[in-house]
Design a protein around this motif. Structure first.
Motif, PDB file in Angstrom:
ATOM      1  N   SER A  89       0.834  -1.208   0.000  1.00 60.36           N
ATOM      2  CA  SER A  89       0.000   0.000   0.000  1.00 60.36           C
ATOM      3  C   SER A  89       0.861   1.248   0.000  1.00 60.36           C
ATOM      4  CB  SER A  89      -0.919   0.008   1.219  1.00 60.36           C
ATOM      5  OG  SER A  89      -1.833  -1.049   1.159  1.00 60.36           O
ATOM      6  N   SER A  90       1.920   1.220   0.781  1.00 61.96           N
ATOM      7  CA  SER A  90       2.840   2.367   0.836  1.00 61.96           C
ATOM      8  C   SER A  90       3.491   2.613  -0.511  1.00 61.96           C
ATOM      9  CB  SER A  90       3.919   2.136   1.895  1.00 61.96           C
ATOM     10  OG  SER A  90       3.354   2.040   3.168  1.00 61.96           O
ATOM     11  N   MET A  91       3.921   1.546  -1.163  1.00 62.57           N
ATOM     12  CA  MET A  91       4.578   1.695  -2.462  1.00 62.57           C
ATOM     13  C   MET A  91       3.600   2.171  -3.532  1.00 62.57           C
ATOM     14  SD  MET A  91       7.444  -1.362  -2.440  1.00 62.57           S
ATOM     15  CE  MET A  91       6.310  -2.581  -3.001  1.00 62.57           C
ATOM     16  N   VAL A  92       2.375   1.654  -3.506  1.00 61.33           N
ATOM     17  CA  VAL A  92       1.351   2.103  -4.460  1.00 61.33           C
ATOM     18  C   VAL A  92       1.059   3.581  -4.237  1.00 61.33           C
ATOM     19  CG1 VAL A  92      -1.059   1.856  -5.187  1.00 61.33           C
ATOM     20  CG2 VAL A  92       0.320  -0.182  -4.777  1.00 61.33           C
ATOM     21  N   ALA A  93       0.850   3.977  -2.970  1.00 60.91           N
ATOM     22  CA  ALA A  93       0.525   5.367  -2.652  1.00 60.91           C
ATOM     23  C   ALA A  93       1.655   6.309  -3.043  1.00 60.91           C
ATOM     24  CB  ALA A  93       0.215   5.502  -1.162  1.00 60.91           C
ATOM     25  N   CYS A  94       2.881   5.959  -2.697  1.00 62.58           N
ATOM     26  CA  CYS A  94       4.030   6.826  -3.025  1.00 62.58           C
ATOM     27  C   CYS A  94       4.183   6.984  -4.535  1.00 62.58           C
ATOM     28  CB  CYS A  94       5.309   6.267  -2.419  1.00 62.58           C
ATOM     29  SG  CYS A  94       5.392   6.469  -0.637  1.00 62.58           S
ATOM     30  N   SER A  95       4.043   5.903  -5.256  1.00 60.24           N
ATOM     31  CA  SER A  95       4.159   5.975  -6.718  1.00 60.24           C
ATOM     32  C   SER A  95       3.048   6.830  -7.307  1.00 60.24           C
ATOM     33  CB  SER A  95       4.130   4.566  -7.324  1.00 60.24           C
ATOM     34  OG  SER A  95       5.224   3.812  -6.870  1.00 60.24           O
ATOM     35  N   ALA A  96       1.817   6.601  -6.844  1.00 63.66           N
ATOM     36  CA  ALA A  96       0.674   7.353  -7.368  1.00 63.66           C
ATOM     37  C   ALA A  96       0.811   8.843  -7.073  1.00 63.66           C
ATOM     38  CB  ALA A  96      -0.629   6.818  -6.777  1.00 63.66           C
ATOM     39  N   HIS A  97       1.261   9.177  -5.886  1.00 66.31           N
ATOM     40  CA  HIS A  97       1.368  10.588  -5.486  1.00 66.31           C
ATOM     41  C   HIS A  97       2.563  11.300  -6.101  1.00 66.31           C
ATOM     42  CE1 HIS A  97      -2.000  10.622  -2.758  1.00 66.31           C
ATOM     43  NE2 HIS A  97      -1.588   9.468  -2.279  1.00 66.31           N
ATOM     44  N   ASN A  98       3.489  10.531  -6.652  1.00 65.25           N
ATOM     45  CA  ASN A  98       4.667  11.137  -7.267  1.00 65.25           C
ATOM     46  C   ASN A  98       4.642  11.061  -8.787  1.00 65.25           C
ATOM     47  OD1 ASN A  98       6.369  12.143  -5.050  1.00 65.25           O
ATOM     48  ND2 ASN A  98       6.226  10.022  -4.361  1.00 65.25           N
ATOM     49  N   GLY A  99       3.456  10.877  -9.348  1.00 65.96           N
ATOM     50  CA  GLY A  99       3.295  10.933 -10.793  1.00 65.96           C
ATOM     51  C   GLY A  99       3.687   9.669 -11.543  1.00 65.96           C
ATOM     52  N   ALA A 100       3.909   8.587 -10.830  1.00 64.81           N
ATOM     53  CA  ALA A 100       4.294   7.328 -11.474  1.00 64.81           C
ATOM     54  C   ALA A 100       3.096   6.369 -11.459  1.00 64.81           C
ATOM     55  CB  ALA A 100       5.500   6.722 -10.770  1.00 64.81           C
ATOM     56  N   ALA A 101       2.041   6.760 -12.170  1.00 63.03           N
ATOM     57  CA  ALA A 101       0.794   5.987 -12.161  1.00 63.03           C
ATOM     58  C   ALA A 101       0.992   4.568 -12.671  1.00 63.03           C
ATOM     59  CB  ALA A 101      -0.268   6.696 -12.994  1.00 63.03           C
ATOM     60  N   VAL A 102       1.746   4.412 -13.734  1.00 65.20           N
ATOM     61  CA  VAL A 102       1.951   3.073 -14.302  1.00 65.20           C
ATOM     62  C   VAL A 102       2.692   2.190 -13.307  1.00 65.20           C
ATOM     63  CG1 VAL A 102       3.050   1.784 -16.174  1.00 65.20           C
ATOM     64  CG2 VAL A 102       1.823   3.907 -16.675  1.00 65.20           C
ATOM     65  N   GLU A 103       3.702   2.735 -12.664  1.00 64.39           N
ATOM     66  CA  GLU A 103       4.445   1.974 -11.659  1.00 64.39           C
ATOM     67  C   GLU A 103       3.525   1.598 -10.491  1.00 64.39           C
ATOM     68  OE1 GLU A 103       8.106   2.557  -8.510  1.00 64.39           O
ATOM     69  OE2 GLU A 103       8.097   3.781 -10.326  1.00 64.39           O
ATOM     70  N   ALA A 104       2.683   2.522 -10.060  1.00 61.33           N
ATOM     71  CA  ALA A 104       1.745   2.245  -8.968  1.00 61.33           C
ATOM     72  C   ALA A 104       0.823   1.092  -9.342  1.00 61.33           C
ATOM     73  CB  ALA A 104       0.929   3.495  -8.648  1.00 61.33           C
ATOM     74  N   LEU A 105       0.348   1.099 -10.572  1.00 59.27           N
ATOM     75  CA  LEU A 105      -0.569   0.045 -11.016  1.00 59.27           C
ATOM     76  C   LEU A 105       0.145  -1.287 -11.184  1.00 59.27           C
ATOM     77  CD1 LEU A 105      -2.693   2.184 -13.459  1.00 59.27           C
ATOM     78  CD2 LEU A 105      -3.201   1.516 -11.100  1.00 59.27           C
ATOM     79  N   ASP A 106       1.396  -1.252 -11.604  1.00 56.02           N
ATOM     80  CA  ASP A 106       2.189  -2.485 -11.687  1.00 56.02           C
ATOM     81  C   ASP A 106       2.362  -3.103 -10.301  1.00 56.02           C
ATOM     82  OD1 ASP A 106       2.442  -2.241 -14.428  1.00 56.02           O
ATOM     83  OD2 ASP A 106       4.487  -1.407 -14.344  1.00 56.02           O
ATOM     84  N   ILE A 107       2.638  -2.274  -9.313  1.00 57.66           N
ATOM     85  CA  ILE A 107       2.788  -2.758  -7.934  1.00 57.66           C
ATOM     86  C   ILE A 107       1.463  -3.322  -7.436  1.00 57.66           C
ATOM     87  CG2 ILE A 107       3.269  -2.090  -5.547  1.00 57.66           C
ATOM     88  CD1 ILE A 107       5.168   0.100  -6.795  1.00 57.66           C
ATOM     89  N   PHE A 108       0.376  -2.619  -7.733  1.00 63.66           N
ATOM     90  CA  PHE A 108      -0.952  -3.089  -7.326  1.00 63.66           C
ATOM     91  C   PHE A 108      -1.262  -4.440  -7.964  1.00 63.66           C
ATOM     92  CE2 PHE A 108      -5.592  -3.272  -7.852  1.00 63.66           C
ATOM     93  CZ  PHE A 108      -5.986  -3.182  -6.523  1.00 63.66           C
ATOM     94  N   ASP A 109      -1.001  -4.575  -9.265  1.00 63.67           N
ATOM     95  CA  ASP A 109      -1.251  -5.843  -9.957  1.00 63.67           C
ATOM     96  C   ASP A 109      -0.387  -6.961  -9.387  1.00 63.67           C
ATOM     97  OD1 ASP A 109      -3.179  -4.747 -11.597  1.00 63.67           O
ATOM     98  OD2 ASP A 109      -1.799  -4.363 -13.263  1.00 63.67           O
ATOM     99  N   GLU A 110       0.880  -6.656  -9.099  1.00 62.46           N
ATOM    100  CA  GLU A 110       1.773  -7.653  -8.508  1.00 62.46           C
ATOM    101  C   GLU A 110       1.245  -8.098  -7.141  1.00 62.46           C
ATOM    102  OE1 GLU A 110       6.252  -7.929  -6.613  1.00 62.46           O
ATOM    103  OE2 GLU A 110       5.856  -6.352  -8.087  1.00 62.46           O
ATOM    104  N   MET A 111       0.748  -7.143  -6.388  1.00 62.83           N
ATOM    105  CA  MET A 111       0.183  -7.432  -5.073  1.00 62.83           C
ATOM    106  C   MET A 111      -0.986  -8.416  -5.197  1.00 62.83           C
ATOM    107  SD  MET A 111      -1.456  -4.524  -2.667  1.00 62.83           S
ATOM    108  CE  MET A 111      -2.469  -4.936  -1.281  1.00 62.83           C
ATOM    109  N   ILE A 112      -1.879  -8.145  -6.120  1.00 55.70           N
ATOM    110  CA  ILE A 112      -3.041  -9.019  -6.345  1.00 55.70           C
ATOM    111  C   ILE A 112      -2.570 -10.399  -6.801  1.00 55.70           C
ATOM    112  CG2 ILE A 112      -5.140  -9.365  -7.730  1.00 55.70           C
ATOM    113  CD1 ILE A 112      -5.388  -7.108  -5.656  1.00 55.70           C
TER     114      ILE A 112
END
Length: 118
Positions: free
Chosen positions: A10-33
């Motif tokens: 969650s921390s990694m998804v949030a940090c990526s999303a808030h720092n303009g790295a939407a694709v990276e945030a979604l990759d982390i989210f997908d990996e998590m799932i």
């Protein structure tokens, strides 16, 4: 990181999303799932913020299904993030439908809905 859990992901998804790295945030989210780590409402809100940037409609539907499956869909923070996503992705009918079903609406929910019309 040797072992990932919902908090670290969650921390990694949030940090990526808030720092303009939407694709990276979604990759982390997908990996998590994919790893079987179940998201919490904080994770879902952060993922929704990233999806709002990409406006990939298939992925938007997927995250809404995750929110519904986990029982977060009408949680005020998750529902507001969904409204924001739908308004940014030019789907006001979905946003209004969700807004009308929310059991509790706050000023942030109103702002998310109204800002989509600005």
């Amino acid at each position: 990181m040797p072992e990932k859990d919902v908090i670290s992901c969650s921390s990694m998804v949030a940090c990526s999303a808030h720092n303009g790295a939407a694709v990276e945030a979604l990759d982390i989210f997908d990996e998590m799932i994919d790893r079987g780590i179940e998201p919490n409402s904080v994770t879902v809100v952060s993922a929704l913020q990233a999806y709002a940037v990409t406006c990939n409609l298939d992925e938007c539907k997927k995250i809404h299904e995750v929110a519904a499956w986990k029982g977060f869909q009408l949680d005020v923070s998750v529902a507001t993030a969904l409204i924001d996503l739908y308004m940014k992705c030019f789907m006001p009918d979905k946003a209004i439908d969700l807004f009308e079903r929310m059991p509790r609406i706050d000023v942030v929910s109103w702002a998310a809905l109204l800002s989509g019309y600005a």
